[in-house]
Design a protein around this motif. Structure first.
Motif, mmCIF file in Angstrom:
data_model
loop_
_atom_site.group_PDB
_atom_site.id
_atom_site.type_symbol
_atom_site.label_atom_id
_atom_site.label_comp_id
_atom_site.label_asym_id
_atom_site.label_seq_id
_atom_site.Cartn_x
_atom_site.Cartn_y
_atom_site.Cartn_z
ATOM 1 N N CYS A 267 0.805 -1.226 0.000
ATOM 2 C CA CYS A 267 0.000 0.000 0.000
ATOM 3 C C CYS A 267 0.838 1.276 0.000
ATOM 4 O O CYS A 267 0.408 2.287 -0.538
ATOM 5 C CB CYS A 267 -0.928 0.022 1.215
ATOM 6 S SG CYS A 267 -2.167 -1.286 1.209
ATOM 7 N N HIS A 268 2.021 1.227 0.590
ATOM 8 C CA HIS A 268 2.890 2.404 0.653
ATOM 9 C C HIS A 268 3.756 2.456 -0.598
ATOM 10 O O HIS A 268 4.680 1.656 -0.754
ATOM 11 C CB HIS A 268 3.755 2.359 1.914
ATOM 12 C CG HIS A 268 2.964 2.463 3.181
ATOM 13 N ND1 HIS A 268 2.494 3.664 3.670
ATOM 14 C CD2 HIS A 268 2.543 1.506 4.056
ATOM 15 C CE1 HIS A 268 1.828 3.452 4.793
ATOM 16 N NE2 HIS A 268 1.833 2.157 5.042
ATOM 17 N N GLN A 269 3.439 3.390 -1.480
ATOM 18 C CA GLN A 269 4.140 3.517 -2.741
ATOM 19 C C GLN A 269 5.405 4.380 -2.585
ATOM 20 O O GLN A 269 5.811 4.702 -1.472
ATOM 21 C CB GLN A 269 3.199 4.109 -3.790
ATOM 22 C CG GLN A 269 1.892 3.334 -3.960
ATOM 23 C CD GLN A 269 2.100 1.907 -4.438
ATOM 24 O OE1 GLN A 269 2.657 1.683 -5.492
ATOM 25 N NE2 GLN A 269 1.648 0.932 -3.659
ATOM 26 N N SER A 270 6.025 4.773 -3.687
ATOM 27 C CA SER A 270 7.265 5.552 -3.637
ATOM 28 C C SER A 270 7.039 7.009 -3.252
ATOM 29 O O SER A 270 7.972 7.733 -2.940
ATOM 30 C CB SER A 270 7.992 5.494 -4.984
ATOM 31 O OG SER A 270 7.175 6.038 -6.010
ATOM 32 N N ALA A 271 5.782 7.439 -3.276
ATOM 33 C CA ALA A 271 5.424 8.799 -2.876
ATOM 34 C C ALA A 271 4.032 8.760 -2.244
ATOM 35 O O ALA A 271 3.312 7.761 -2.357
ATOM 36 C CB ALA A 271 5.434 9.746 -4.076
ATOM 37 N N ASN A 272 3.664 9.845 -1.563
ATOM 38 C CA ASN A 272 2.335 9.926 -0.967
ATOM 39 C C ASN A 272 1.259 9.724 -2.039
ATOM 40 O O ASN A 272 1.416 10.172 -3.178
ATOM 41 C CB ASN A 272 2.115 11.289 -0.317
ATOM 42 C CG ASN A 272 3.019 11.517 0.885
ATOM 43 O OD1 ASN A 272 3.571 10.573 1.437
ATOM 44 N ND2 ASN A 272 3.168 12.766 1.282
ATOM 45 N N VAL A 273 0.175 9.064 -1.661
ATOM 46 C CA VAL A 273 -0.937 8.816 -2.574
ATOM 47 C C VAL A 273 -2.207 9.417 -1.980
ATOM 48 O O VAL A 273 -2.562 9.121 -0.833
ATOM 49 C CB VAL A 273 -1.149 7.307 -2.821
ATOM 50 C CG1 VAL A 273 -2.391 7.070 -3.675
ATOM 51 C CG2 VAL A 273 0.078 6.694 -3.478
ATOM 52 N N ALA A 274 -2.885 10.265 -2.749
ATOM 53 C CA ALA A 274 -4.126 10.873 -2.276
ATOM 54 C C ALA A 274 -5.238 9.833 -2.244
ATOM 55 O O ALA A 274 -5.294 8.926 -3.067
ATOM 56 C CB ALA A 274 -4.524 12.031 -3.187
ATOM 57 N N THR A 275 -6.144 9.975 -1.268
ATOM 58 C CA THR A 275 -7.297 9.078 -1.168
ATOM 59 C C THR A 275 -8.571 9.912 -1.235
ATOM 60 O O THR A 275 -8.533 11.133 -1.284
ATOM 61 C CB THR A 275 -7.272 8.300 0.169
ATOM 62 O OG1 THR A 275 -7.530 9.212 1.244
ATOM 63 C CG2 THR A 275 -5.936 7.627 0.388
ATOM 64 N N PHE A 276 -9.699 9.227 -1.229
ATOM 65 C CA PHE A 276 -10.984 9.919 -1.300
ATOM 66 C C PHE A 276 -11.685 9.937 0.056
ATOM 67 O O PHE A 276 -12.863 10.224 0.151
ATOM 68 C CB PHE A 276 -11.876 9.240 -2.346
ATOM 69 C CG PHE A 276 -11.289 9.264 -3.720
ATOM 70 C CD1 PHE A 276 -11.324 10.420 -4.493
ATOM 71 C CD2 PHE A 276 -10.669 8.138 -4.246
ATOM 72 C CE1 PHE A 276 -10.768 10.445 -5.760
ATOM 73 C CE2 PHE A 276 -10.120 8.164 -5.519
ATOM 74 C CZ PHE A 276 -10.161 9.315 -6.268
ATOM 75 N N ALA A 277 -10.960 9.593 1.095
ATOM 76 C CA ALA A 277 -11.541 9.566 2.433
ATOM 77 C C ALA A 277 -10.469 9.926 3.438
ATOM 78 O O ALA A 277 -9.325 10.192 3.078
ATOM 79 C CB ALA A 277 -12.107 8.179 2.725
ATOM 80 N N GLU A 278 -10.815 9.971 4.704
ATOM 81 C CA GLU A 278 -9.839 10.277 5.749
ATOM 82 C C GLU A 278 -9.082 9.017 6.150
ATOM 83 O O GLU A 278 -9.679 7.954 6.288
ATOM 84 C CB GLU A 278 -10.553 10.869 6.968
ATOM 85 C CG GLU A 278 -11.129 12.242 6.716
ATOM 86 C CD GLU A 278 -10.078 13.285 6.394
ATOM 87 O OE1 GLU A 278 -8.946 13.146 6.898
ATOM 88 O OE2 GLU A 278 -10.379 14.209 5.638
ATOM 89 N N PRO A 279 -7.758 9.128 6.386
ATOM 90 C CA PRO A 279 -6.933 10.305 6.117
ATOM 91 C C PRO A 279 -6.779 10.534 4.625
ATOM 92 O O PRO A 279 -6.916 9.604 3.832
ATOM 93 C CB PRO A 279 -5.593 9.937 6.759
ATOM 94 C CG PRO A 279 -5.545 8.455 6.680
ATOM 95 C CD PRO A 279 -6.955 7.981 6.882
ATOM 96 N N ALA A 280 -6.482 11.753 4.239
ATOM 97 C CA ALA A 280 -6.498 12.126 2.829
ATOM 98 C C ALA A 280 -5.281 11.654 2.053
ATOM 99 O O ALA A 280 -5.234 11.800 0.840
ATOM 100 C CB ALA A 280 -6.616 13.650 2.710
#
Length: 209
Positions: free
Chosen positions: A106-119
């Motif tokens: 789930c943890h990619q090479s950079a932050n990934v935005a989501t559609f729910a909290e946490p963002a």
């Protein structure tokens, strides 16, 4: 297709652990700045000044962005309240998770935005849990300080190497760029580096207790 699938899975699982690179941000532009070594210059006794400097360093060490990946057990925590990681994961032998449930799922090479909290799902190419010998949660400032300095527990690192890890490592630097939905660690990574330099130069003293 795999990265896309991983991203969707990650968004569903709503990860929230901690870490990524920093930049030389002007401290006047951050919400929670750190004090500078100059702010401690009036403390004449070098030992007392060193302890005071470490106290300011501890504001970063004791922030959720750091404590979540330095948990008391081999299960990471997440969020500002340090709740158990969801879904259930364990560090595994090398701190990267276990077979079928690795951090990189789930943890990619950079932050990934989501559609729910946490963002944001945290991201860094080297995402991992700290070694068991570097568990910080539930310990006093003095205990963590002595732990950090102890080569038997810190991976055989010198103070100079500890400085490099905390002041320059890009994985540690994630704490100041955690993405939407998380409060960054106090100050900047560069400001932390300045405090660590002054702390080491004054004897790297630890508080009692």
């Amino acid at each position: 297709m795999r990265p896309f699938i991983s991203t969707i899975a990650a968004a569903t699982l709503l990860m929230a652990c901690t870490h990524r690179p920093t930049s030389a941000v002007d401290q006047t532009k951050v919400a929670d700045p750190l004090r500078t070594p100059a702010d401690f210059a009036a403390i004449a006794d070098a030992h007392a000044r060193s302890v005071a400097l470490y106290g300011e360093v501890s504001r970063v060490i004791e922030s959720p962005r750091c404590l979540n990946c330095h948990p008391a057990t081999r299960r990471p925590t997440q969020g500002d309240d340090l709740h158990p990681h969801v879904p259930y994961v364990l560090a595994g032998v090398e701190g990267h998770g276990t077979a079928g449930v690795t951090c990189a799922t789930c943890h990619q090479s950079a932050n990934v935005a989501t559609f729910a909290e946490p963002a944001t799902i945290p991201g860094n190419p080297r995402w991992a849990l700290a070694p068991a010998s570097m568990a910080w949660q539930g310990k006093s400032r003095g205990d963590i300080c002595r732990q950090i300095k102890d080569p038997a527990r810190n991976g055989g690192h010198t103070l100079a190497q500890i400085h490099h890890h905390m002041a320059e490592d890009k994985l540690v630097g994630w704490a100041w760029t955690p993405g939407m939905g998380r409060k960054p660690a106090p100050g900047t990574q560069a400001a932390l580096g300045d405090l660590l330099t002054a702390w080491i130069e004054t004897g790297a003293a630890c508080p009692e207790g």
